[in-house]
Design an enzyme around this catalytic site. Structure first.
Site: not given
Ligand code: AR6
Length: 183
Positions: A130-131, A45, A23-24, A47, A37
């Site tokens: 973005s994934t 996510g 977990d980052i 964020d 975003n």
């Molecule tokens: N630690 C590390 N990685 C994580 C964690 C964590 N605690 N939680 C999720 N991930 P995403 P995006 C991974 O959806 O696709 C938000 O609403 C997750 O498994 O967080 O860039 C923002 O505000 C995935 O591999 O970000 C934007 O609106 C990665 O983080 C939008 O989502 C990115 O998933 C950005 O979408």
């Protein structure tokens, strides 16, 4: 760093790149990167996890940033997180691949590294930008991320460690394969 996941202790070090399954928000590094975003006012996510762990001061700091264009990044303090800074990078939404998604994603990584250097952050941790919600194909995103970091490290000796922090198994395995094949 802490995690009860079975992969947690499996780390792979290739030069200054470290692959971690964690977990980052737990990372004890100078800067963690957020997958934000363009409004920079929090979200779901990673964020959402970063804002929850950092506390409400992070949102207050973000309100003063006036957003951020896609492919770029802005920095704040990290408040209650173990990291010192949060670099808020705005990844592209995947729209099929013909809308500059690849170069915008690469730019997130290089812009974040440049921002970290400006703030003397020698250790940095990236999520898989973005994934998740933004739908970027994971394999393509991992290749872009690793390529961006390798290109940067060829020209630059500043960083002590650059962590790729994967939250899901699929990304972890993709990164492991790409890093091993690049060795
Ligand atoms: N630690 C590390 N990685 C994580 C964690 C964590 N605690 N939680 C999720 N991930 P995403 P995006 C991974 O959806 O696709 C938000 O609403 C997750 O498994 O967080 O860039 C923002 O505000 C995935 O591999 O970000 C934007 O609106 C990665 O983080 C939008 O989502 C990115 O998933 C950005 O979408």
């Amino acid at each position: 760093m802490s995690s009860n996941l079975s992969f947690a202790e499996l780390k792979m070090k290739t030069d200054r790149i470290v692959l971690t399954r964690d977990d980052i928000t737990k990372m004890e590094v100078d800067a963690i990167v957020n997958a934000a975003n363009s409004r920079l006012l929090g979200g779901g996510g990673v964020d959402g996890a970063i804002h929850r762990a950092a506390g409400p001061e992070l949102l207050e700091a973000c309100k003063g940033l006036n957003g951020c264009p896609t492919g770029k990044a802005k920095i704040t303090k990290a408040y209650n997180l173990p990291a010192k800074f949060v670099i808020h990078a705005v990844g592209p939404v995947w729209r099929g691949g013909d809308n500059d998604e690849a170069s915008l994603l690469k730019s997130c990584y290089t812009t974040s590294l440049n921002k970290a250097m400006q703030y003397n952050c020698k250790t940095i941790a990236f999520p898989n930008i973005s994934t998740g919600i933004y739908g970027f194909p994971k394999h393509k995103a991992a290749e872009i991320a690793v390529g961006a970091i390798h290109d940067f490290l060829k020209e630059n000796d500043f960083f002590k460690t650059i962590n790729f922090v994967c939250f899901d198994n699929e990304n972890y395995k993709l990164y492991a394969d790409i890093l091993i094949s690049n060795e």
